[in-house]
Design an enzyme around this catalytic site. Structure first.
Site, short mmCIF file in Angstrom:
data_model
loop_
_atom_site.label_atom_id
_atom_site.label_comp_id
_atom_site.label_asym_id
_atom_site.label_seq_id
_atom_site.Cartn_x
_atom_site.Cartn_y
_atom_site.Cartn_z
N GLY A 210 3.78 12.57 -5.44
CA GLY A 210 2.54 11.85 -5.64
C GLY A 210 2.76 10.41 -6.07
N SER A 231 -3.70 3.40 2.35
CA SER A 231 -4.95 2.69 2.10
C SER A 231 -4.67 1.28 1.58
CB SER A 231 -5.79 3.46 1.08
OG SER A 231 -5.20 3.37 -0.21
N GLU A 252 1.31 -1.51 5.86
CA GLU A 252 0.43 -1.17 6.98
C GLU A 252 -0.77 -0.44 6.40
OE1 GLU A 252 -0.91 -1.81 10.20
OE2 GLU A 252 1.22 -2.29 10.10
N LEU A 253 -1.92 -1.13 6.35
CA LEU A 253 -3.02 -0.66 5.51
C LEU A 253 -4.24 -0.24 6.34
CD1 LEU A 253 -2.55 -3.38 2.75
CD2 LEU A 253 -1.42 -1.16 2.98
N GLY A 254 -5.41 -0.34 5.74
CA GLY A 254 -6.61 0.19 6.35
C GLY A 254 -7.20 -0.71 7.42
N CYS A 286 -6.04 4.65 10.97
CA CYS A 286 -6.32 3.29 10.49
C CYS A 286 -6.97 2.45 11.57
CB CYS A 286 -5.03 2.63 9.99
SG CYS A 286 -3.73 2.49 11.24
N GLU A 380 -14.23 1.02 5.24
CA GLU A 380 -13.45 1.95 6.05
C GLU A 380 -13.86 3.37 5.66
OE1 GLU A 380 -8.85 2.73 7.40
OE2 GLU A 380 -9.24 2.34 5.28
N VAL A 381 -14.42 4.12 6.60
CA VAL A 381 -14.91 5.46 6.31
C VAL A 381 -13.78 6.48 6.35
CG1 VAL A 381 -16.51 7.29 7.05
CG2 VAL A 381 -17.18 4.88 7.22
#
Length: 485
Positions: A210, A231, A252-254, A286, A380-381
């Site tokens: 985690g 995220s 590398e994100l949303g 994404c 971003e859903v």
């Protein structure tokens, strides 16, 4: 014995071999049924430190190995992903809630990533530089050392292997921390493939865990590069920590990608394209099409057709039948999706389709004409939700598409390709697809977003050389130099 026989790895991590984790273990749960499929080791900071230490030791010999050796291991890995595709796909379907076609895409892509990475091992990575001194001056690429890869749950195999394979091919060791929710298909599968491919022990470690494990991996001084996919909120924390520890982080994100439908688009094909862009893998990608910007002359018909298609799409357990959408990953994600949809309807959007769920199965949803600040349009859903908003002019379309904190992907549907390219030039994104939807990727292409979608780092093809190596300046003189000192 099968490749993924749990007798080999159940309730364990891999640090120079399969072993119990200091952090204990955690269940692997099937989102479609709630059943516990297996248990996987849960790494903590102590396990991360062990893995990083072993990786640093093993990396030196791996980097000195002939490039032919590294290429051989990567080619074997590609063959193994193909040979054991069915078994790996079964885990992707059950563990990630993926439909069978999406699982097949993952194994095929994993094999291709390995083959492309194998070619990197022999790529010339340097240049001769001019020098004012009587010497040979060179710039060459050298392995960074230990690369930490933090991979997400949604496309678990692909989003791990796309960093693991090129990093290994270029002479690095890798510590892989997959999301514990998909640690088999996004971790064990890779570990077992590379074991069978003959990778030397310690060069690749598997440490599911985690937030504590992730933070320890970013902070460990032996890890020189972090490759993170996840995220934007988590990416900011990773980037801040990496900066404090003076190491590179590829983030590398949303995304909240727009699909622009011009008035000359073929509506029947446009709706098919749009449904794929928003509903593929329950919208948990994404690059998902998060905003449908449609010319006002066709917006009503487009919305009606898209809503009708959404209402017909079968939703269910992907392991038990042919469905278009499976479950979302967990109750937390489902509740976030529903809260965004509900708030958007409350703020004035019309619910044209969906907006309901049973257990973790969220119906594909179409929202008609949401306001600009509507939560499901603005945010971003990461769920199967398609907000449709009309525009009147190309200037308005460009302004609406660019009005987002994200900048990952863009799709434009039009018969006038040049007009589509001119429009794309006005919208900042890392990826552009004319006459296609926003969810696209290949092992050979540079992939990445801008703004809140990432740091502009790129994976794929030659971009991997920049991502996973350092530049070294080397000079050579024919004889030792005397200085006036």
């Amino acid at each position: 014995m099968s490749l993924l026989d749990p007798a080999l790895w159940s309730a364990q991590v891999n640090i120079d071999g399969w072993t119990k984790a200091h952090g204990g273990d955690t269940p692997v749960t099937e989102p479609a049924t709630g059943a516990v499929l297996e248990r996987i080791g849960a790494a903590d900071a102590t396990d991360i430190a062990r893995a990083a230490t072993r990786a640093a030791d093993a990396q030196r010999a791996w980097a000195r190995a002939p490039y032919t050796r590294r290429a051989e291991v990567l080619r074997r890995a590609g063959d193994l992903f193909t040979r054991h595709a069915g078994e790996i796909e079964d885990w992707i379907v059950r563990e990630a809630g993926s439909v069978r076609g999406k699982a097949e895409f993952e194994t095929a892509t994993a094999a291709q990533e390995c083959y492309e990475a194998a070619a990197l091992a022999s790529r010339a990575t340097g240049q001769v530089l001019p020098s004012a001194q009587p010497r040979l001056s060179l710039a060459c690429r050298v392995p960074a050392g230990v690369v930490g890869v933090i991979a997400p749950f949604n496309v678990p195999l692909v989003l791990a292997i796309r960093s693991v394979a090129p990093a290994l091919a270029l002479g690095n060791a890798v510590v892989l921390k997959p999301d514990p929710r998909t640690a088999v298909s996004g971790g064990v599968a890779l570990m077992r493939v590379f074991e069978e491919a003959g990778l030397e022990p310690g060069v690749l470690s598997l440490v599911p865990g985690g937030a504590e494990a992730g933070a320890a991996l970013v902070a460990d001084p032996r890890v020189r590069i972090i490759s993170f996919t996840g995220s934007t909120a988590a990416g900011r924390a990773v980037g801040e920590s990496a900066a404090r520890h003076l190491k590179r982080a590829h983030l590398e994100l949303g995304g909240n990608s727009a699909l622009i439908v011009l008035p000359d688009a073929d509506l029947e094909r446009a709706v098919s394209t749009a449904a794929w862009g928003s509903f593929f893998h329950q919208g948990q990608v994404c690059m998902t099409t998060g905003r449908h910007l449609v010319h006002e002359s066709v917006a009503a018909e487009y919305t009606e057709r898209l809503a009708a298609k959404a209402a017909r799409l079968p939703v269910g357990d992907p392991a038990s039948g042919k469905v278009a959408l499976g479950p979302v990953i967990d109750a937390g994600q489902r509740d976030k999706i529903h809260a965004l949809v509900t708030a958007s309807v409350d703020s004035g959007a019309r619910l044209a389709a969906g907006g309901t769920y049973e257990e973790l199965y969220y119906r594909p949803t179409v929202l008609d004409d949401p306001a600009g600040d509507s939560p499901a349009y603005r945010e971003e859903v990461f769920g199967p939700v398609a907000p449709v908003r009309p525009f009147a002019t190309l200037d308005e379309a460009a302004a609406l598409a660019a009005d987002s904190e994200y900048g990952l992907s863009l799709g434009i549907l039009t018969r006038d390709v040049m007009r589509g390219l001119e429009l794309a030039d006005r919208i900042p994104t890392g990826l552009v697809h004319i006459n296609d939807q926003t969810v696209n990727d290949e092992a050979t292409v540079p992939f990445g977003g801008v703004a809140a979608s990432g740091t502009g780092a790129r994976f794929g093809g030659e971009a991997n050389i920049e991502a996973f190596t350092e530049t070294r300046w080397v000079t050579v003189r024919a004889a030792q130099t005397e200085y006036p000192m």
